[in-house]
Scaffold this motif. Structure first.
Motif, PDB file in Angstrom:
ATOM      1  N   VAL A   1       4.923   1.045   1.834  1.00  0.00           N
ATOM      2  CA  VAL A   1       4.001   0.802   0.746  1.00  0.00           C
ATOM      3  C   VAL A   1       3.228   2.298   0.661  1.00  0.00           C
ATOM      4  O   VAL A   1       2.845   2.799   1.741  1.00  0.00           O
ATOM      5  CB  VAL A   1       3.102  -0.351   1.238  1.00  0.00           C
ATOM      6  N   PHE A   2       3.218   2.657  -0.646  1.00  0.00           N
ATOM      7  CA  PHE A   2       2.514   3.936  -0.925  1.00  0.00           C
ATOM      8  C   PHE A   2       1.985   4.152  -1.945  1.00  0.00           C
ATOM      9  O   PHE A   2       2.321   3.295  -2.998  1.00  0.00           O
ATOM     10  CB  PHE A   2       3.441   5.127  -0.503  1.00  0.00           C
ATOM     11  N   GLN A   3       0.945   5.106  -2.400  1.00  0.00           N
ATOM     12  CA  GLN A   3       0.413   5.278  -3.614  1.00  0.00           C
ATOM     13  C   GLN A   3       0.950   6.435  -4.241  1.00  0.00           C
ATOM     14  O   GLN A   3       1.235   7.599  -3.476  1.00  0.00           O
ATOM     15  CB  GLN A   3      -1.224   5.274  -3.560  1.00  0.00           C
ATOM     16  N   THR A   4       1.275   6.557  -5.228  1.00  0.00           N
ATOM     17  CA  THR A   4       1.740   7.871  -5.912  1.00  0.00           C
ATOM     18  C   THR A   4       1.801   8.041  -7.204  1.00  0.00           C
ATOM     19  O   THR A   4       1.736   6.812  -7.931  1.00  0.00           O
ATOM     20  CB  THR A   4       3.454   8.040  -5.711  1.00  0.00           C
ATOM     21  N   ARG A   5       1.915   9.113  -8.120  1.00  0.00           N
ATOM     22  CA  ARG A   5       2.279   9.265  -9.436  1.00  0.00           C
ATOM     23  C   ARG A   5       3.564   9.485  -9.633  1.00  0.00           C
ATOM     24  O   ARG A   5       4.257   9.913 -10.869  1.00  0.00           O
ATOM     25  CB  ARG A   5       1.426  10.256 -10.050  1.00  0.00           C
ATOM     26  N   ALA A   6       4.594   9.414  -8.765  1.00  0.00           N
ATOM     27  CA  ALA A   6       5.979   9.729  -8.817  1.00  0.00           C
ATOM     28  C   ALA A   6       6.640   9.050  -9.911  1.00  0.00           C
ATOM     29  O   ALA A   6       6.360   7.745  -9.830  1.00  0.00           O
ATOM     30  CB  ALA A   6       6.697   9.682  -7.682  1.00  0.00           C
ATOM     31  N   THR A   7       7.523   9.570 -10.694  1.00  0.00           N
ATOM     32  CA  THR A   7       8.287   8.936 -11.598  1.00  0.00           C
ATOM     33  C   THR A   7       9.733   8.532 -11.156  1.00  0.00           C
ATOM     34  O   THR A   7      10.536   7.833 -11.732  1.00  0.00           O
ATOM     35  CB  THR A   7       8.445   9.348 -12.945  1.00  0.00           C
ATOM     36  N   ALA A   8      10.186   9.057  -9.932  1.00  0.00           N
ATOM     37  CA  ALA A   8      11.325   8.918  -9.289  1.00  0.00           C
ATOM     38  C   ALA A   8      11.144   8.841  -7.697  1.00  0.00           C
ATOM     39  O   ALA A   8      10.372   9.813  -7.039  1.00  0.00           O
ATOM     40  CB  ALA A   8      12.441  10.145  -9.689  1.00  0.00           C
ATOM     41  N   VAL A   9      11.876   7.948  -7.137  1.00  0.00           N
ATOM     42  CA  VAL A   9      11.926   7.895  -5.783  1.00  0.00           C
ATOM     43  C   VAL A   9      13.239   7.723  -5.207  1.00  0.00           C
ATOM     44  O   VAL A   9      14.069   6.966  -5.916  1.00  0.00           O
ATOM     45  CB  VAL A   9      11.077   6.533  -5.508  1.00  0.00           C
TER      46      VAL A   9
ATOM     47  N   THR B   1       0.805   1.503  -6.854  1.00  0.00           N
ATOM     48  CA  THR B   1       1.397   1.157  -5.540  1.00  0.00           C
ATOM     49  C   THR B   1       2.640   0.821  -5.641  1.00  0.00           C
ATOM     50  O   THR B   1       3.086  -0.165  -6.200  1.00  0.00           O
ATOM     51  CB  THR B   1       0.333   0.111  -4.843  1.00  0.00           C
ATOM     52  N   VAL B   2       3.557   1.619  -4.677  1.00  0.00           N
ATOM     53  CA  VAL B   2       5.255   1.256  -4.752  1.00  0.00           C
ATOM     54  C   VAL B   2       5.384   0.753  -3.380  1.00  0.00           C
ATOM     55  O   VAL B   2       4.845   1.094  -2.254  1.00  0.00           O
ATOM     56  CB  VAL B   2       5.776   2.793  -5.068  1.00  0.00           C
ATOM     57  N   GLU B   3       5.991  -0.545  -3.403  1.00  0.00           N
ATOM     58  CA  GLU B   3       6.520  -1.171  -2.153  1.00  0.00           C
ATOM     59  C   GLU B   3       7.962  -1.321  -2.378  1.00  0.00           C
ATOM     60  O   GLU B   3       8.549  -1.434  -3.330  1.00  0.00           O
ATOM     61  CB  GLU B   3       6.290  -2.671  -2.191  1.00  0.00           C
ATOM     62  N   ILE B   4       8.552  -0.935  -1.160  1.00  0.00           N
ATOM     63  CA  ILE B   4      10.247  -0.997  -1.132  1.00  0.00           C
ATOM     64  C   ILE B   4      10.495  -1.910   0.126  1.00  0.00           C
ATOM     65  O   ILE B   4      10.439  -1.657   1.177  1.00  0.00           O
ATOM     66  CB  ILE B   4      10.927   0.265  -0.834  1.00  0.00           C
ATOM     67  N   TRP B   5      10.807  -3.047  -0.401  1.00  0.00           N
ATOM     68  CA  TRP B   5      11.163  -4.142   0.540  1.00  0.00           C
ATOM     69  C   TRP B   5      12.420  -4.066   1.125  1.00  0.00           C
ATOM     70  O   TRP B   5      13.589  -3.749   0.154  1.00  0.00           O
ATOM     71  CB  TRP B   5      10.981  -5.522  -0.016  1.00  0.00           C
TER      72      TRP B   5
ATOM     73  N   VAL C   1      16.326   7.287   6.928  1.00  0.00           N
ATOM     74  CA  VAL C   1      16.794   8.683   6.970  1.00  0.00           C
ATOM     75  C   VAL C   1      15.551   9.423   6.341  1.00  0.00           C
ATOM     76  O   VAL C   1      15.206  10.419   7.115  1.00  0.00           O
ATOM     77  CB  VAL C   1      18.184   8.786   6.781  1.00  0.00           C
ATOM     78  N   ALA C   2      15.235   9.275   5.277  1.00  0.00           N
ATOM     79  CA  ALA C   2      14.521  10.335   4.408  1.00  0.00           C
ATOM     80  C   ALA C   2      13.856   9.370   3.360  1.00  0.00           C
ATOM     81  O   ALA C   2      14.539   8.658   2.587  1.00  0.00           O
ATOM     82  CB  ALA C   2      15.355  11.390   3.958  1.00  0.00           C
ATOM     83  N   LEU C   3      12.857   9.864   2.713  1.00  0.00           N
ATOM     84  CA  LEU C   3      11.941   9.413   1.688  1.00  0.00           C
ATOM     85  C   LEU C   3      11.574  10.730   0.903  1.00  0.00           C
ATOM     86  O   LEU C   3      11.098  11.728   1.408  1.00  0.00           O
ATOM     87  CB  LEU C   3      10.599   8.814   1.971  1.00  0.00           C
ATOM     88  N   ARG C   4      12.131  10.661  -0.393  1.00  0.00           N
ATOM     89  CA  ARG C   4      11.744  11.876  -1.288  1.00  0.00           C
ATOM     90  C   ARG C   4      11.166  11.161  -2.882  1.00  0.00           C
ATOM     91  O   ARG C   4      11.523  10.084  -3.274  1.00  0.00           O
ATOM     92  CB  ARG C   4      12.950  12.423  -1.775  1.00  0.00           C
ATOM     93  N   THR C   5      10.022  11.805  -3.339  1.00  0.00           N
ATOM     94  CA  THR C   5       9.429  11.656  -4.434  1.00  0.00           C
ATOM     95  C   THR C   5       9.410  12.904  -5.448  1.00  0.00           C
ATOM     96  O   THR C   5       9.334  13.923  -4.679  1.00  0.00           O
ATOM     97  CB  THR C   5       8.160  10.871  -4.272  1.00  0.00           C
ATOM     98  N   ASP C   6       9.019  12.998  -6.647  1.00  0.00           N
ATOM     99  CA  ASP C   6       8.877  13.931  -7.448  1.00  0.00           C
ATOM    100  C   ASP C   6       7.441  14.214  -7.644  1.00  0.00           C
ATOM    101  O   ASP C   6       7.028  14.859  -8.514  1.00  0.00           O
ATOM    102  CB  ASP C   6       9.599  13.729  -8.792  1.00  0.00           C
ATOM    103  N   ALA C   7       6.773  13.398  -6.861  1.00  0.00           N
ATOM    104  CA  ALA C   7       5.058  13.799  -6.655  1.00  0.00           C
ATOM    105  C   ALA C   7       4.787  13.344  -5.617  1.00  0.00           C
ATOM    106  O   ALA C   7       5.355  12.474  -4.715  1.00  0.00           O
ATOM    107  CB  ALA C   7       4.161  13.049  -7.789  1.00  0.00           C
ATOM    108  N   PRO C   8       3.416  13.838  -5.020  1.00  0.00           N
ATOM    109  CA  PRO C   8       2.873  13.304  -3.612  1.00  0.00           C
ATOM    110  C   PRO C   8       2.775  11.880  -3.602  1.00  0.00           C
ATOM    111  O   PRO C   8       2.328  11.380  -4.256  1.00  0.00           O
ATOM    112  CB  PRO C   8       1.737  14.374  -3.499  1.00  0.00           C
ATOM    113  N   ILE C   9       3.180  11.498  -2.171  1.00  0.00           N
ATOM    114  CA  ILE C   9       2.456  10.011  -1.951  1.00  0.00           C
ATOM    115  C   ILE C   9       1.619  10.252  -0.851  1.00  0.00           C
ATOM    116  O   ILE C   9       1.160  11.081  -0.124  1.00  0.00           O
ATOM    117  CB  ILE C   9       3.868   9.343  -1.605  1.00  0.00           C
ATOM    118  N   ALA C  10       0.906   8.762  -0.800  1.00  0.00           N
ATOM    119  CA  ALA C  10      -0.200   8.726   0.448  1.00  0.00           C
ATOM    120  C   ALA C  10      -0.246   7.238   0.758  1.00  0.00           C
ATOM    121  O   ALA C  10       0.292   6.367  -0.001  1.00  0.00           O
ATOM    122  CB  ALA C  10      -1.677   8.977  -0.249  1.00  0.00           C
ATOM    123  N   PRO C  11      -0.476   6.973   2.095  1.00  0.00           N
ATOM    124  CA  PRO C  11      -0.683   5.534   2.342  1.00  0.00           C
ATOM    125  C   PRO C  11      -1.411   4.954   1.311  1.00  0.00           C
ATOM    126  O   PRO C  11      -2.431   5.189   0.872  1.00  0.00           O
ATOM    127  CB  PRO C  11      -1.064   5.631   3.892  1.00  0.00           C
TER     128      PRO C  11
END
Length: 394
Positions: free
Chosen positions: A58-66, A138-142, A152-162
């Motif tokens: 669970v994180f907050q972001t303005r990312a358009t891709a995850v 807020t994005v959640e990946i269940w 293994v790894a988490l990538r986004t096209d904008a910064p994320i924060a808890p």
């Protein structure tokens, strides 16, 4: 191509897990802490505890891709139909926007006729979500409830924060494979996940397939885990595994509840008995795989106990419900925040006539939804009244 930003997966980004185990590739969400895992040598519990039912990033972001790289470990039963790939559910501001799978990965091959297992190694894969809005969200990946899932790894096209701390109550639940999510088709479709969503609570799910056996280390884990609402769904696995008799079951339940109360003396605590299951209503365990059905390529179960042994203390679901009713009534005289729910109110005989258990033991996805709606109505209303409206407890 996006300009990817990699972010370390830390406990601040996780909900529903009690520990992150460091691995060669990344981290493995655990639903029991290390000290508890050191107290058992049980391949079944080891497998299901590492399957992240109810666990989500669970994180907050303005990312358009995850993108999330994972290494799943899937199950395959010799002679049975292939098990579907586990599903990842992606929610944005609480709304499900995407479901995905990761093909490949490790495969745990289980021979049901001999109990032998073999693990075939595989490669990681990627969950990819694109086209999200650039708004702060807020994005959640269940994570899949049916697959051990190494992150293994988490990538986004904008910064994320808890994501900021929520004001929602926390619900801590323990149960068997039905609470784990057996036969549900997605991690957000298990009855506990859907009930949490309907009730607007934060879920920690300690549902362990085939492994709700009143273990003291589970009770101590619940004692030490923050919670505003607690429920324990007890009984079916005790019958399945034929691990105790009536004489031992009652004191074991008392001890389990005593331990939880050591850490949560006034938290609303709900004891839930088993749902309706025809083969074990009046017939004891153990429960075994139906090898005749397996020869036809079907996964089904059968009860192998003798009803004539019930007067000597063998447990059935009927006996379990009698004992739980008696124990809760006895304790409730000094514990007004302790409650009981008959599991047949979630799934009873009439439900079984309409929606029979596909493998004779576990409900299907539609039934999970029905159970969730009933639990949200029956149980959470009761627990909220016990908690005194909106006040937080525990």
């Amino acid at each position: 191509m996006p300009e990817w930003i990699s972010t370390a997966i830390t406990p601040e980004l996780m909900r529903g897990t009690l520990e992150l185990e460091r691995t060669e590739r990344g981290v493995l969400p655990r639903r029991l802490p290390g000290w508890a895992r050191a107290q058992y040598d049980d391949p079944q519990l080891e497998m299901v505890e590492s399957q992240p039912s109810g666990v989500r990033l669970v994180f907050q972001t303005r990312a358009t891709a995850v993108e999330l790289d994972t290494l799943p470990t899937k199950r395959s039963y010799t002679g049975a139909p292939a098990t579907p790939d586990g599903v990842y559910g992606v929610l944005v501001d609480g709304e499900l926007v995407e479901q995905a799978t990761v093909p490949g990965g490790n495969v745990l091959i289980i021979d049901l006729t001999t109990g032998a297992t073999e693990t075939r190694p595989g490669a990681p894969g990627t969950v990819r979500v694109i086209g999200l809005s650039g708004d702060l969200k807020t994005v959640e990946i269940w994570l899949p409830h049916t697959e051990t899932t190494e992150l293994v790894a988490l990538r986004t096209d904008a910064p994320i924060a808890p994501a900021p701390a929520t004001e929602r109550r926390t619900w801590l639940h323990h149960g068997s494979s039905i609470s784990h999510g057996s036969n549900a088709t997605s991690p957000t479709g298990t009855w506990v996940a859907r009930a949490a969503s309907l009730a607007g609570v934060e879920l920690t799910n300690l549902g362990f397939g085939g492994s709700a056996l009143l273990q003291p280390f589970v009770a101590r884990t619940m004692r030490d885990t923050p919670a505003d609402l607690i429920s324990v769904k007890l009984g079916i696995n005790v019958v399945n595994a034929d691990v105790m008799r009536r004489r031992a079951f009652g004191p074991a339940v008392h001890g389990f509840l005593d331990t939880i109360r050591d850490g949560h003396p006034t938290t609303p605590l709900l004891v839930v008995s088993p749902i309706f299951c025809p083969m074990h209503e009046d017939t004891p365990g153990p429960t075994m795989w139906d090898l005749e059905a397996l020869s036809r390529g079907e996964l089904r179960f059968r009860a192998t106990g003798d009803p004539a042994d019930v007067p000597m203390g063998k447990l059935t679901l009927g006996v379990i419900r009698e004992e739980l009713t008696r124990i809760v009534a006895q304790r409730a005289t000094d514990d007004p925040n302790l409650h009981y729910l008959d599991g047949r109110e979630l799934y009873g005989e009439a439900d079984n006539a309409e929606l029979p258990l596909p493998d004779d033991l576990h409900p299907d996805g539609h039934t999970h939804h029905r159970m969730a709606e009933r639990f949200a109505k029956l149980a959470f209303n009761q627990l909220r009244r016990s908690a005194g409206g909106s006040a937080r407890t525990g």
